[in-house]
Enzyme design. Structure first.
Site, PDB file in Angstrom:
ATOM      1  N   PHE A  13       0.804  -1.214   0.000  1.00 56.95           N
ATOM      2  CA  PHE A  13       0.000   0.000   0.000  1.00 56.95           C
ATOM      3  C   PHE A  13       0.843   1.273   0.000  1.00 56.95           C
ATOM      4  O   PHE A  13       0.374   2.331  -0.398  1.00 56.95           O
ATOM      5  CB  PHE A  13      -0.906  -0.037   1.242  1.00 56.95           C
ATOM      6  CG  PHE A  13      -1.850   1.124   1.385  1.00 56.95           C
ATOM      7  CD1 PHE A  13      -2.847   1.345   0.449  1.00 56.95           C
ATOM      8  CD2 PHE A  13      -1.751   1.985   2.466  1.00 56.95           C
ATOM      9  CE1 PHE A  13      -3.736   2.409   0.582  1.00 56.95           C
ATOM     10  CE2 PHE A  13      -2.627   3.037   2.627  1.00 56.95           C
ATOM     11  CZ  PHE A  13      -3.625   3.256   1.675  1.00 56.95           C
ATOM     12  N   TYR A  14       2.087   1.168   0.439  1.00 59.71           N
ATOM     13  CA  TYR A  14       2.924   2.359   0.559  1.00 59.71           C
ATOM     14  C   TYR A  14       3.249   2.949  -0.815  1.00 59.71           C
ATOM     15  O   TYR A  14       3.766   2.251  -1.691  1.00 59.71           O
ATOM     16  CB  TYR A  14       4.220   2.044   1.291  1.00 59.71           C
ATOM     17  CG  TYR A  14       4.047   1.648   2.742  1.00 59.71           C
ATOM     18  CD1 TYR A  14       2.857   1.890   3.434  1.00 59.71           C
ATOM     19  CD2 TYR A  14       5.071   1.029   3.441  1.00 59.71           C
ATOM     20  CE1 TYR A  14       2.701   1.524   4.761  1.00 59.71           C
ATOM     21  CE2 TYR A  14       4.925   0.665   4.772  1.00 59.71           C
ATOM     22  CZ  TYR A  14       3.737   0.917   5.424  1.00 59.71           C
ATOM     23  OH  TYR A  14       3.590   0.549   6.735  1.00 59.71           O
ATOM     24  N   THR A  15       2.959   4.216  -0.961  1.00 58.31           N
ATOM     25  CA  THR A  15       3.160   4.968  -2.209  1.00 58.31           C
ATOM     26  C   THR A  15       2.730   4.163  -3.442  1.00 58.31           C
ATOM     27  O   THR A  15       3.420   4.107  -4.449  1.00 58.31           O
ATOM     28  CB  THR A  15       4.628   5.436  -2.353  1.00 58.31           C
ATOM     29  OG1 THR A  15       5.519   4.319  -2.258  1.00 58.31           O
ATOM     30  CG2 THR A  15       4.971   6.466  -1.298  1.00 58.31           C
ATOM     31  N   ALA A  16       1.547   3.537  -3.301  1.00 60.35           N
ATOM     32  CA  ALA A  16       0.914   2.799  -4.406  1.00 60.35           C
ATOM     33  C   ALA A  16       1.856   1.758  -5.028  1.00 60.35           C
ATOM     34  O   ALA A  16       1.872   1.568  -6.247  1.00 60.35           O
ATOM     35  CB  ALA A  16       0.428   3.779  -5.477  1.00 60.35           C
ATOM     36  N   GLY A  17       2.622   1.080  -4.204  1.00 60.05           N
ATOM     37  CA  GLY A  17       3.537   0.051  -4.686  1.00 60.05           C
ATOM     38  C   GLY A  17       4.920   0.557  -5.024  1.00 60.05           C
ATOM     39  O   GLY A  17       5.848  -0.231  -5.239  1.00 60.05           O
TER      40      GLY A  17
END
Length: 370
Positions: free
Chosen positions: A62-66
């Protein structure tokens, strides 16, 4: 100074540094874009962490959209350090808002999420894979069985949990034990001087059931760094908490009391407020590792020095008193004060005498003080 002491995580043989590197800000896309860093900016932070002896790296799909995983994968490959690090990622949050099975903790999503994470990281296994957040509906039996299958398949080495109720973690661990499945070894939770809600339930549960706590946000989202000051309508400072329309949240009298006490202790010790806050969390009962982040190599170096000193007992007592929260519900009945008054008045009763089980230490480096 660097890290030269490592400890087992939970009831496992996995050896991790007491400070883990959080990479939620690696990348400039998605939910965390406002305070994200480019790959060029993230690289010296990652390199500095490894050079200081850190080996425990935390990310999530989920972090920075992958983007966090992609950047981390490239940095790991460039440094040829895959076998050296303990690589952790997490699943739960949506990767496709129009697909109901592209989020949550069901078997379909867990397997799909892991395969995508491994592709982004450029590896064929994770050292530790965590359920990111309780989704409230997936049967815990399905989660435990799926994680066990992934360990047996060699796609993950260990499994753990993050941000779940204490009863859920206890249920998951008990199911694993009862059915000879691979246990959870880690439980990731928010923990800081301004967020001590995990102490009454989670800490004793984790200690009893073999879960090593990894504490995220040990500096309270930046609140405990000293860069924010009280204003008439909230707080101000250079950071996301003080940005207009940003991540502002109410800061009450208790929080300001904690900040004042922390500032005093830090000044006495000649340390930064952030270093003292991280040290306090990392040395609390049940905590296996504290997750630190950094925007610059300088900030990373300062945070990595957070365990180069001890907080004197009297100073720790002041921090404890300033940050203490009133115990709710039945928890006040489980304190030594209450039990010595009602359960065992006039007697001194403990579980084991001092020295019953001294710590085991295998290392050439001098054993740290107890």
């Amino acid at each position: 100074m660097g890290i030269d002491n490592y400890y087992l995580l939970g009831r496992s043989g996995l050896r991790v540094s007491r400070l883990a590197l959080g990479t939620m800000n690696f990348g400039t896309a998605g939910f965390h874009a406002a305070y994200g860093r480019t790959e060029a900016e993230a690289e010296p932070v990652f390199r500095g962490y490894l050079e200081a002896g850190g080996n425990f790296v935390d990310t999530a799909d989920f972090y920075t959209a992958g983007e966090s995983e992609r950047i981390l994968g490239r940095l790991i490959a460039a440094g040829r350090v895959r076998d050296r690090i303990v690589l952790t990622s997490k699943f739960t949050n949506t990767v496709d808002p129009v697909d109901p099975n592209a989020s949550g903790n069901g078997r379909k999503h867990i397997i799909r999420a892991l395969d995508a994470t491994l592709r982004r990281l450029g590896t064929d296994y994770l050292d530790l894979y965590l359920l990111h957040t309780w989704d409230r509906i997936t049967p815990v039996e399905e989660v435990v069985r799926t994680l066990d299958d992934l360990v047996r398949a060699g796609k993950i080495r260990y499994a753990g949990l993050s941000d779940v109720p204490a009863w859920y973690a206890a249920r998951a661990q008990s199911l694993a034990e009862a059915h000879s499945l691979n246990p959870m070894i880690s439980l990731q939770l928010p923990y800081s001087l301004v967020a001590r809600g995990v102490e009454p339930e989670f800490v004793p549960m984790a200690q009893s059931l073999g879960l090593g706590l990894t504490a995220w946000s040990p500096i309270g989202g930046g609140l405990l760094t000293g860069k924010y000051r009280r204003t008439g309508d909230g707080l101000a400072g250079e950071g996301r908490l003080g940005a207009p329309g940003g991540h502002q949240r109410p800061v009450g009298e208790r929080e300001w009391r904690v900040i004042d006490a922390l500032e005093g202790v830090a000044a006495e010790l000649g340390r930064s407020m952030a270093q003292v806050a991280i040290n306090w969390v990392a040395t609390q009962p049940g905590v296996g590792s504290a997750i630190i982040g950094a925007s610059t190599p300088e900030q990373l170096a300062s945070n990595m020095a957070a365990l180069d000193f001890e907080i004197p007992p009297e100073a720790r007592r002041r921090l404890d008193l300033a940050s203490a929260a009133e115990l709710a519900g039945p928890y006040a009945m489980f304190t030594p004060e209450y039990q010595s008054w009602v359960v065992s008045p006039g007697l001194g009763i403990g579980d084991k005498p001092a020295g019953y089980a001294p710590p085991v230490w295998n290392g050439a480096v001098a054993q740290p003080a107890a």
